[in-house]
Design a protein around this motif. Sequence first.
Motif, PDB file in Angstrom:
ATOM      1  N   PRO A  20       0.272 -14.478 -13.703  1.00 15.27           N
ATOM      2  CA  PRO A  20      -0.363 -13.204 -14.036  1.00 15.27           C
ATOM      3  C   PRO A  20      -1.607 -13.432 -14.891  1.00 15.27           C
ATOM      4  O   PRO A  20      -1.610 -14.291 -15.771  1.00 15.27           O
ATOM      5  CB  PRO A  20       0.708 -12.439 -14.800  1.00 15.27           C
ATOM      6  CG  PRO A  20       1.779 -13.401 -15.115  1.00 15.27           C
ATOM      7  CD  PRO A  20       1.597 -14.615 -14.271  1.00 15.27           C
ATOM      8  N   GLN A  21      -2.655 -12.670 -14.598  1.00 17.03           N
ATOM      9  CA  GLN A  21      -3.919 -12.791 -15.323  1.00 17.03           C
ATOM     10  C   GLN A  21      -4.246 -11.539 -16.127  1.00 17.03           C
ATOM     11  O   GLN A  21      -5.161 -11.545 -16.928  1.00 17.03           O
ATOM     12  CB  GLN A  21      -5.066 -13.056 -14.340  1.00 17.03           C
ATOM     13  CG  GLN A  21      -4.891 -14.307 -13.504  1.00 17.03           C
ATOM     14  CD  GLN A  21      -4.896 -15.549 -14.357  1.00 17.03           C
ATOM     15  OE1 GLN A  21      -5.801 -15.786 -15.143  1.00 17.03           O
ATOM     16  NE2 GLN A  21      -3.861 -16.354 -14.228  1.00 17.03           N
ATOM     17  N   GLY A  22      -3.546 -10.449 -15.864  1.00 18.26           N
ATOM     18  CA  GLY A  22      -3.801  -9.193 -16.563  1.00 18.26           C
ATOM     19  C   GLY A  22      -3.363  -8.031 -15.701  1.00 18.26           C
ATOM     20  O   GLY A  22      -2.612  -8.199 -14.746  1.00 18.26           O
ATOM     21  N   LYS A  23      -3.851  -6.837 -16.054  1.00 16.33           N
ATOM     22  CA  LYS A  23      -3.532  -5.631 -15.292  1.00 16.33           C
ATOM     23  C   LYS A  23      -4.818  -4.892 -14.956  1.00 16.33           C
ATOM     24  O   LYS A  23      -5.773  -4.922 -15.704  1.00 16.33           O
ATOM     25  CB  LYS A  23      -2.617  -4.707 -16.083  1.00 16.33           C
ATOM     26  CG  LYS A  23      -1.193  -5.159 -16.128  1.00 16.33           C
ATOM     27  CD  LYS A  23      -0.316  -4.067 -16.689  1.00 16.33           C
ATOM     28  CE  LYS A  23       1.136  -4.449 -16.501  1.00 16.33           C
ATOM     29  NZ  LYS A  23       2.011  -3.334 -16.846  1.00 16.33           N
ATOM     30  N   SER A  24      -4.797  -4.221 -13.826  1.00 12.48           N
ATOM     31  CA  SER A  24      -5.900  -3.372 -13.396  1.00 12.48           C
ATOM     32  C   SER A  24      -5.281  -2.137 -12.755  1.00 12.48           C
ATOM     33  O   SER A  24      -4.488  -2.257 -11.809  1.00 12.48           O
ATOM     34  CB  SER A  24      -6.783  -4.115 -12.388  1.00 12.48           C
ATOM     35  OG  SER A  24      -7.799  -3.267 -11.904  1.00 12.48           O
ATOM     36  N   TYR A  25      -5.610  -0.959 -13.284  1.00  8.88           N
ATOM     37  CA  TYR A  25      -5.051   0.291 -12.757  1.00  8.88           C
ATOM     38  C   TYR A  25      -3.529   0.213 -12.654  1.00  8.88           C
ATOM     39  O   TYR A  25      -2.948   0.517 -11.631  1.00  8.88           O
ATOM     40  CB  TYR A  25      -5.672   0.644 -11.409  1.00  8.88           C
ATOM     41  CG  TYR A  25      -7.161   0.846 -11.480  1.00  8.88           C
ATOM     42  CD1 TYR A  25      -7.682   2.027 -11.974  1.00  8.88           C
ATOM     43  CD2 TYR A  25      -8.030  -0.155 -11.065  1.00  8.88           C
ATOM     44  CE1 TYR A  25      -9.058   2.209 -12.055  1.00  8.88           C
ATOM     45  CE2 TYR A  25      -9.402   0.025 -11.143  1.00  8.88           C
ATOM     46  CZ  TYR A  25      -9.911   1.212 -11.642  1.00  8.88           C
ATOM     47  OH  TYR A  25     -11.262   1.388 -11.721  1.00  8.88           O
ATOM     48  N   SER A  26      -2.884  -0.266 -13.693  1.00 12.92           N
ATOM     49  CA  SER A  26      -1.420  -0.369 -13.788  1.00 12.92           C
ATOM     50  C   SER A  26      -0.803  -1.335 -12.782  1.00 12.92           C
ATOM     51  O   SER A  26       0.402  -1.301 -12.537  1.00 12.92           O
ATOM     52  CB  SER A  26      -0.759   1.011 -13.638  1.00 12.92           C
ATOM     53  OG  SER A  26      -1.221   1.870 -14.650  1.00 12.92           O
ATOM     54  N   ARG A  27      -1.626  -2.203 -12.181  1.00 18.15           N
ATOM     55  CA  ARG A  27      -1.106  -3.222 -11.258  1.00 18.15           C
ATOM     56  C   ARG A  27      -1.327  -4.598 -11.877  1.00 18.15           C
ATOM     57  O   ARG A  27      -2.304  -4.824 -12.573  1.00 18.15           O
ATOM     58  CB  ARG A  27      -1.832  -3.148  -9.915  1.00 18.15           C
ATOM     59  CG  ARG A  27      -1.588  -1.855  -9.177  1.00 18.15           C
ATOM     60  CD  ARG A  27      -2.438  -1.777  -7.967  1.00 18.15           C
ATOM     61  NE  ARG A  27      -3.826  -1.629  -8.404  1.00 18.15           N
ATOM     62  CZ  ARG A  27      -4.795  -1.119  -7.665  1.00 18.15           C
ATOM     63  NH1 ARG A  27      -4.557  -0.736  -6.444  1.00 18.15           N
ATOM     64  NH2 ARG A  27      -6.018  -1.013  -8.131  1.00 18.15           N
ATOM     65  N   ILE A  28      -0.440  -5.507 -11.577  1.00 20.09           N
ATOM     66  CA  ILE A  28      -0.577  -6.876 -12.080  1.00 20.09           C
ATOM     67  C   ILE A  28      -1.613  -7.614 -11.236  1.00 20.09           C
ATOM     68  O   ILE A  28      -1.566  -7.573 -10.011  1.00 20.09           O
ATOM     69  CB  ILE A  28       0.770  -7.612 -12.045  1.00 20.09           C
ATOM     70  CG1 ILE A  28       1.745  -6.947 -13.014  1.00 20.09           C
ATOM     71  CG2 ILE A  28       0.592  -9.098 -12.375  1.00 20.09           C
ATOM     72  CD1 ILE A  28       3.156  -7.465 -12.921  1.00 20.09           C
ATOM     73  N   VAL A  29      -2.527  -8.296 -11.912  1.00 19.95           N
ATOM     74  CA  VAL A  29      -3.498  -9.170 -11.256  1.00 19.95           C
ATOM     75  C   VAL A  29      -2.994 -10.592 -11.469  1.00 19.95           C
ATOM     76  O   VAL A  29      -2.706 -10.990 -12.599  1.00 19.95           O
ATOM     77  CB  VAL A  29      -4.904  -9.020 -11.873  1.00 19.95           C
ATOM     78  CG1 VAL A  29      -5.878  -9.999 -11.245  1.00 19.95           C
ATOM     79  CG2 VAL A  29      -5.399  -7.589 -11.738  1.00 19.95           C
TER      80      VAL A  29
ATOM     81  N   TYR B 150     -14.922  -8.664 -11.548  1.00 17.48           N
ATOM     82  CA  TYR B 150     -13.469  -8.802 -11.633  1.00 17.48           C
ATOM     83  C   TYR B 150     -13.046 -10.260 -11.591  1.00 17.48           C
ATOM     84  O   TYR B 150     -12.120 -10.677 -12.287  1.00 17.48           O
ATOM     85  CB  TYR B 150     -12.771  -8.034 -10.504  1.00 17.48           C
ATOM     86  CG  TYR B 150     -12.830  -6.543 -10.687  1.00 17.48           C
ATOM     87  CD1 TYR B 150     -11.997  -5.907 -11.601  1.00 17.48           C
ATOM     88  CD2 TYR B 150     -13.719  -5.777  -9.957  1.00 17.48           C
ATOM     89  CE1 TYR B 150     -12.050  -4.541 -11.783  1.00 17.48           C
ATOM     90  CE2 TYR B 150     -13.783  -4.400 -10.136  1.00 17.48           C
ATOM     91  CZ  TYR B 150     -12.944  -3.790 -11.051  1.00 17.48           C
ATOM     92  OH  TYR B 150     -13.002  -2.437 -11.233  1.00 17.48           O
TER      93      TYR B 150
ATOM     94  N   TYR C 128     -10.867 -11.697 -14.810  1.00 12.88           N
ATOM     95  CA  TYR C 128      -9.496 -12.181 -14.712  1.00 12.88           C
ATOM     96  C   TYR C 128      -9.405 -13.700 -14.559  1.00 12.88           C
ATOM     97  O   TYR C 128      -8.334 -14.218 -14.284  1.00 12.88           O
ATOM     98  CB  TYR C 128      -8.767 -11.474 -13.566  1.00 12.88           C
ATOM     99  CG  TYR C 128      -8.640  -9.994 -13.850  1.00 12.88           C
ATOM    100  CD1 TYR C 128      -7.779  -9.547 -14.856  1.00 12.88           C
ATOM    101  CD2 TYR C 128      -9.410  -9.072 -13.188  1.00 12.88           C
ATOM    102  CE1 TYR C 128      -7.679  -8.204 -15.151  1.00 12.88           C
ATOM    103  CE2 TYR C 128      -9.313  -7.714 -13.478  1.00 12.88           C
ATOM    104  CZ  TYR C 128      -8.448  -7.295 -14.463  1.00 12.88           C
ATOM    105  OH  TYR C 128      -8.353  -5.964 -14.769  1.00 12.88           O
TER     106      TYR C 128
END
Length: 63
Positions: A14-23, A53, A57
Amino acid sequence: MSRLTLGKRLTCQPQGKSYSRIVARCTLPDGRSLSCAVIAAGAAGAAVRWDWYWRQYGMGECR
Protein backbone atom coordinates in the motif's frame (compact mmCIF):
# COMPACT_ATOMS: atom_id res chain seq x y z
CA MET A 1 -4.35 -7.63 -17.15
CA SER A 2 -5.55 -11.20 -16.76
CA ARG A 3 -2.76 -12.43 -19.09
CA LEU A 4 -0.22 -10.76 -16.83
CA THR A 5 -1.66 -11.95 -13.53
CA LEU A 6 -3.75 -15.12 -13.92
CA GLY A 7 -2.28 -17.91 -11.80
CA LYS A 8 0.58 -15.75 -10.52
CA ARG A 9 1.36 -14.47 -7.05
CA LEU A 10 1.76 -10.71 -6.90
CA THR A 11 3.43 -8.70 -4.18
CA CYS A 12 1.53 -5.50 -3.34
CA GLN A 13 2.52 -2.70 -0.98
CA PRO A 14 0.00 0.00 0.00
CA GLN A 15 1.19 3.50 -0.89
CA GLY A 16 -1.71 5.58 0.42
CA LYS A 17 -5.36 6.33 -0.26
CA SER A 18 -7.15 8.22 -3.01
CA TYR A 19 -10.91 8.87 -2.84
CA SER A 20 -11.23 6.32 0.00
CA ARG A 21 -9.51 3.61 -2.09
CA ILE A 22 -6.17 2.00 -1.35
CA VAL A 23 -3.38 2.82 -3.80
CA ALA A 24 -0.82 0.00 -3.98
CA ARG A 25 2.37 -0.77 -5.87
CA CYS A 26 2.15 -4.35 -7.18
CA THR A 27 5.06 -6.37 -8.53
CA LEU A 28 4.89 -9.42 -10.79
CA PRO A 29 6.89 -12.56 -9.89
CA ASP A 30 9.64 -11.53 -12.37
CA GLY A 31 10.09 -8.21 -10.54
CA ARG A 32 8.29 -5.98 -13.05
CA SER A 33 5.83 -3.37 -11.88
CA LEU A 34 2.26 -4.36 -12.73
CA SER A 35 1.44 -0.71 -13.48
CA CYS A 36 4.36 -0.42 -15.91
CA ALA A 37 3.49 -3.74 -17.58
CA VAL A 38 -0.14 -2.72 -18.15
CA ILE A 39 0.90 0.68 -19.53
CA ALA A 40 3.52 -0.94 -21.81
CA ALA A 41 0.92 -3.40 -23.14
CA GLY A 42 -1.00 -0.39 -24.49
CA ALA A 43 -4.34 -2.17 -24.21
CA ALA A 44 -6.56 0.50 -25.79
CA GLY A 45 -6.32 2.99 -22.95
CA ALA A 46 -6.65 0.39 -20.18
CA ALA A 47 -4.08 2.36 -18.20
CA VAL A 48 -2.32 5.69 -18.48
CA ARG A 49 0.34 7.25 -16.33
CA TRP A 50 -0.68 10.49 -14.64
CA ASP A 51 2.65 11.95 -13.54
CA TRP A 52 1.29 13.88 -10.54
CA TYR A 53 -0.28 10.74 -9.03
CA TRP A 54 2.71 8.61 -10.02
CA ARG A 55 5.02 10.89 -8.03
CA GLN A 56 2.50 11.44 -5.20
CA TYR A 57 2.33 7.71 -4.47
CA GLY A 58 5.99 6.88 -5.19
CA MET A 59 5.26 4.39 -7.97
CA GLY A 60 8.91 4.19 -9.04
CA GLU A 61 10.48 3.91 -12.47
CA CYS A 62 9.52 1.58 -15.28
CA ARG A 63 12.29 -0.56 -16.69
